[in-house]
Scaffold this motif. Structure first.
Motif, PDB file in Angstrom:
ATOM      1  N   TRP B  52      62.102  64.521  39.058  1.00 21.85           N
ATOM      2  CA  TRP B  52      62.979  63.277  38.513  1.00 21.85           C
ATOM      3  C   TRP B  52      64.236  63.282  39.218  1.00 21.85           C
ATOM      4  O   TRP B  52      64.634  62.070  39.888  1.00 21.85           O
ATOM      5  CB  TRP B  52      63.086  63.404  37.047  1.00 21.85           C
ATOM      6  CG  TRP B  52      63.905  61.723  36.622  1.00 21.85           C
ATOM      7  CD1 TRP B  52      63.123  60.564  36.399  1.00 21.85           C
ATOM      8  CD2 TRP B  52      65.331  61.847  36.353  1.00 21.85           C
ATOM      9  NE1 TRP B  52      64.328  59.712  36.172  1.00 21.85           N
ATOM     10  CE2 TRP B  52      65.345  60.332  36.023  1.00 21.85           C
ATOM     11  CE3 TRP B  52      66.268  62.664  36.594  1.00 21.85           C
ATOM     12  CZ2 TRP B  52      66.740  60.083  35.892  1.00 21.85           C
ATOM     13  CZ3 TRP B  52      67.373  61.999  36.252  1.00 21.85           C
ATOM     14  CH2 TRP B  52      67.731  60.877  36.092  1.00 21.85           C
ATOM     15  N   THR B  53      64.994  64.160  39.292  1.00 26.50           N
ATOM     16  CA  THR B  53      66.375  64.120  40.076  1.00 26.50           C
ATOM     17  C   THR B  53      66.264  63.689  41.366  1.00 26.50           C
ATOM     18  O   THR B  53      67.204  63.362  41.836  1.00 26.50           O
ATOM     19  CB  THR B  53      67.046  65.597  39.688  1.00 26.50           C
ATOM     20  OG1 THR B  53      66.886  65.930  38.280  1.00 26.50           O
ATOM     21  CG2 THR B  53      68.470  65.482  40.173  1.00 26.50           C
ATOM     22  N   ALA B  54      65.328  64.402  42.202  1.00 24.07           N
ATOM     23  CA  ALA B  54      65.019  64.406  43.478  1.00 24.07           C
ATOM     24  C   ALA B  54      64.907  62.874  43.784  1.00 24.07           C
ATOM     25  O   ALA B  54      65.399  62.269  44.807  1.00 24.07           O
ATOM     26  CB  ALA B  54      63.859  65.281  43.929  1.00 24.07           C
ATOM     27  N   LYS B  55      64.182  62.218  43.017  1.00 26.40           N
ATOM     28  CA  LYS B  55      63.920  60.725  43.186  1.00 26.40           C
ATOM     29  C   LYS B  55      65.062  59.945  42.958  1.00 26.40           C
ATOM     30  O   LYS B  55      65.710  59.143  43.699  1.00 26.40           O
ATOM     31  CB  LYS B  55      62.702  60.214  42.253  1.00 26.40           C
ATOM     32  CG  LYS B  55      61.394  60.422  42.931  1.00 26.40           C
ATOM     33  CD  LYS B  55      60.184  59.646  42.032  1.00 26.40           C
ATOM     34  CE  LYS B  55      58.881  60.185  42.461  1.00 26.40           C
ATOM     35  NZ  LYS B  55      58.154  60.254  41.548  1.00 26.40           N
ATOM     36  N   GLU B  56      65.924  60.416  41.966  1.00 29.59           N
ATOM     37  CA  GLU B  56      66.886  59.681  41.533  1.00 29.59           C
ATOM     38  C   GLU B  56      68.115  59.660  42.601  1.00 29.59           C
ATOM     39  O   GLU B  56      68.644  58.681  42.950  1.00 29.59           O
ATOM     40  CB  GLU B  56      67.608  59.939  40.166  1.00 29.59           C
ATOM     41  CG  GLU B  56      68.452  59.233  39.558  1.00 29.59           C
ATOM     42  CD  GLU B  56      68.109  58.006  39.007  1.00 29.59           C
ATOM     43  OE1 GLU B  56      66.858  57.838  38.877  1.00 29.59           O
ATOM     44  OE2 GLU B  56      69.059  57.304  38.695  1.00 29.59           O
ATOM     45  N   LEU B  57      68.115  61.033  43.126  1.00 30.64           N
ATOM     46  CA  LEU B  57      69.206  61.078  44.326  1.00 30.64           C
ATOM     47  C   LEU B  57      68.779  60.736  45.458  1.00 30.64           C
ATOM     48  O   LEU B  57      69.683  60.787  46.521  1.00 30.64           O
ATOM     49  CB  LEU B  57      69.875  62.387  44.024  1.00 30.64           C
ATOM     50  CG  LEU B  57      70.396  63.062  43.079  1.00 30.64           C
ATOM     51  CD1 LEU B  57      70.724  64.554  42.951  1.00 30.64           C
ATOM     52  CD2 LEU B  57      71.581  62.345  42.672  1.00 30.64           C
ATOM     53  N   ASN B  58      67.424  60.418  45.664  1.00 29.58           N
ATOM     54  CA  ASN B  58      66.866  60.310  46.900  1.00 29.58           C
ATOM     55  C   ASN B  58      67.121  61.429  48.019  1.00 29.58           C
ATOM     56  O   ASN B  58      67.591  61.255  49.031  1.00 29.58           O
ATOM     57  CB  ASN B  58      67.488  58.980  47.640  1.00 29.58           C
ATOM     58  CG  ASN B  58      66.427  58.196  48.585  1.00 29.58           C
ATOM     59  OD1 ASN B  58      65.346  58.520  48.627  1.00 29.58           O
ATOM     60  ND2 ASN B  58      67.093  57.487  49.546  1.00 29.58           N
TER      61      ASN B  58
END
Lengths: 530, 168
Positions: B52-58
């Protein structure tokens, strides 16, 4: 009471009014005495010390900005901003020749001068509080006991080099220090001593905390910057000085906690005062964490040039339980072991380097005749192998191979040629590693081999550990004084002790794992090591 | 014990974590503070949270994973309720910390770095906690026990276990 941002005049008024309050508070304490008009810690342990970086430690309440101010806190920052130009501060710092207390000893003033000359929109001040050397806790104590001294030092540095942003990179293993710094930063900002337009001047300086996450190599300046940038903490090749290109490629100053804690007093009392303490090569004092086999362990701050003898025996009270000193280890995994016959060595950057050790950040671990020097070398090397970041081959592979050889020595499986191989490998690792961690990784091995070669020989040739420490080279015996209490038999994890009540017990040497449990529990010391 | 990460069961933690990410997003050097918050909030870095974090931070998840694996304080499995560390700094080492750690391993029946099967205790490997004048030191969830001896191991574990039993 609502606390608002102060002007210079308000700060001076507060200082005057707080001075008397604090004085009467301190006058009631039995652990303090007045010396040269200032309260200092009382007792023999402190009498022989000169406390500059630890001046307020255990005297003021670290959570009270007012108490710090009462002890002339933020007077140096005030003086710097309103009475001096940045160039004046750098001149004073260069004259004081304050050398980096993190261990390398690079003069802070020269570092600042380089960064000040750089033409850049943004510059950073970093405080390296990633105190990772095992056996050292000077910086933790300063941050917990006198956090404002570090903040003030950083702000003065910021003013001198033209930086408005500071970071303190601190180990997550120090939760109390983090708490104290957070509190101190918030309070200083609230009162206008940090943040925008400090004391109503044009100078602004902000400080943020960044936490480490358990990587020793992040104490290396460029690895630390990588970590703040949110990357793996791997050192950079040194193409530029960090004071030219550091954090996010901007001019960056990295100084250690103790270095910053010295700054306010140098600015307040002047470089002449500072250079009157210590030696010509290394002015000022150094804080040591005197620990290990010593009666009075604790923080010791002494003028540079004090001998190891004075530190260990006069201040530390010597070794406990009639043990004899064998060596002191300085500089942690990058440092060496200094044998007892060299305890007349003066502690300063130059003298320690001459005898194959380093000042390091200030860990000073006293060792006695029961400590095996080969094992100590193994201990530090194991640490380095674990903490090597893996970027460059000499450190990643070289230290591992060296550890394997040292382990063979402690297990009694080494051959004489291994000693030559270690020396040659040490040379390669030191001269070809990318950063300080690798370059100094073999110092513990080289210095113990130099001063305690007979111990290495005993392990390799005679297959004996003279300190009776290395498991594979010792055995336990039960002497005739055994009273047959069964205690050792019960404690033995592999049940290799036999014998009936009130009869002498016997250890089955083929099954014994040499855990030493029996040795520890015997009530009549009938078990011996050989 | 490891089990599957449940968004529902962790709803309040997730909410807190999302607030942290929102506060740091777009700032320079945000990754470390975000990962540190995840570690503290969830007790480890759950894979779904990293994704989720990876997506959020792109940011590629490989980069997050690369950073997280570099630092020893991040774990990918939940730790025990009580994290016990026998300090292995130099001062503790010369005062017998290595043997003390082995004694803990023996008493708990686990290796250093492992978590007991009941999920109660983890033996966390620690370098130096900076309490060298009180060596050897054992820390339990950050609380320091100075001058620790082998004799204190059993009473300590007993105390923690009974505290746990009375909580149930």
């Amino acid at each position: 009471m609502i606390k608002t941002k102060m002007t210079r005049e308000e700060l001076d008024l507060l200082r005057e009014s707080m001075r008397g309050d604090l004085d009467s508070l301190l006058a009631e304490r039995s652990d303090l005495v007045k010396k040269d008009g200032e309260y200092v810690l009382a007792g023999e342990f402190y009498e022989k010390q000169t406390r500059i970086a630890l001046r307020n430690f255990n005297i003021i309440d670290p959570e009270s900005l007012d108490e710090y101010i009462a002890r002339d806190g933020y007077l140096a920052l005030e003086k710097a901003i309103f009475e001096n130009s940045p160039a004046d501060i750098i001149t004073e710092m260069k004259a004081a020749n304050l050398r980096g207390r993190g261990g390398a000893g690079f003069p802070a003033g020269r570092k600042w001068e380089t960064a000040a000359r750089e033409d850049s929109d943004i510059k950073y001040m970093i405080c390296n509080a990633d105190e990772g050397d095992p056996g050292a806790y000077m910086d933790r104590s300063i941050m917990e006991g006198d956090p404002h001294s570090v903040l003030e030092g950083m702000a003065i540095g910021g003013y001198a080099v033209g930086s408005e942003q500071g970071f303190i990179y601190i180990r997550a293993e120090y939760p109390r220090a983090v708490e104290m710094l957070e509190h101190a930063i918030a309070e200083a900002e609230e009162r206008g001593l940090l943040g925008d337009n400090i004391l109503g001047s044009d100078f602004s300086f902000h400080i943020e905390l960044r936490l480490g996450s358990g990587a020793f190599v992040c104490g290396e300046a460029t690895a630390l910057m990588e970590s703040i940038e949110g990357k793996r903490g791997m050192p950079r090749p040194k193409i530029y000085r960090t004071s030219v290109r550091g954090l996010w490629d901007k001019p960056t100053i990295v100084n250690n906690v103790e270095t910053y804690a010295n700054v306010p007093q140098i600015i307040r009392k002047g470089a002449d005062w500072f250079t009157s303490i210590g030696t010509e090569d290394s002015p000022g004092t150094k804080v040591f964490a005197l620990v290990g086999k010593v009666v009075n362990s604790g923080l010791v701050e002494v003028p540079m040039g004090t001998t190891i003898d004075e530190i260990v025996f006069d201040i530390g009270g010597g070794l406990p339980d009639g043990h004899t000193a064998k060596a002191v280890q300085t500089g942690g995994p990058s440092g060496g072991c200094i044998p007892a016959e060299l305890f007349d060595t003066r502690v300063d950057f130059g003298s320690l380097a001459e005898i194959g050790s380093i000042m390091g950040s200030g860990g000073m671990v006293v060792m006695d005749e029961t400590d095996c020097m080969v094992d100590i070398a193994r201990f530090f090397l194991e640490f380095t192998v674990d903490e090597s970041c893996g970027k460059c081959t000499p450190c990643r592979e070289g230290t591992k191979r060296m550890l394997e050889m040292i382990e063979r020595i402690t297990e009694g499986k080494a051959e004489y040629e291994d000693l030559d191989r270690i020396t040659s490998l040490a040379d390669t690792i030191s001269s070809t590693s990318l950063c300080g961690l690798g370059q100094t990784a073999s110092t513990p091995v080289v210095s113990t081999m130099h001063y305690f070669f007979d111990e290495y020989q005993a392990h390799v040739v005679d297959k004996k550990c003279p300190a009776l420490h290395c498991k594979e080279l010792i055995s336990f015996f039960i002497e005739s004084t055994c009273i047959g209490c069964l205690r050792c038999k019960r404690e033995c994890p592999v049940s290799c002790i036999s014998g009936e009540v009130k009869e002498r017990h016997v250890i089955d040497q083929t099954a014994c794992i040499k855990c030493g449990n029996c040795f520890d529990v015997c009530p009549v010391s009938a078990i011996t090591k050989s | 014990m490891a089990g599957v990460f449940s968004w529902e069961a962790q709803a309040s933690n997730v909410e807190h974590f999302k607030e942290t990410v929102a506060a740091w997003k777009g700032r320079k050097g945000a990754l470390m503070p975000i990962l540190q918050d995840a570690q503290i909030t969830f007790g480890y870095l759950p894979r779904p949270i990293l994704e989720w974090t990876a997506k959020e931070l792109n940011t590629p998840i490989a980069e997050l994973y690369g950073v997280a694996t570099f630092y020893s304080q991040f774990s990918f499995e939940p730790l025990g309720k009580y994290n016990i560390s026998v300090c292995q700094g130099t001062a503790c080492y010369v005062k017998g910390a290595e043997k003390l750690q082995n004694d803990f391993c023996e008493a708990l029946g686990i290796e250093a770095g492992a978590t007991s099967e009941d999920g109660l205790f983890s033996l966390v490997e620690t370098r130096c906690v900076g309490e060298c004048s009180m060596a050897p030191v054992v820390s339990v969830n950050g609380e320091m026990h100075p001058h620790f001896t082998k004799k204190q191991i059993k009473p300590l574990l007993k105390k923690l276990r009974s505290a746990e039993a009375s909580n149930d």
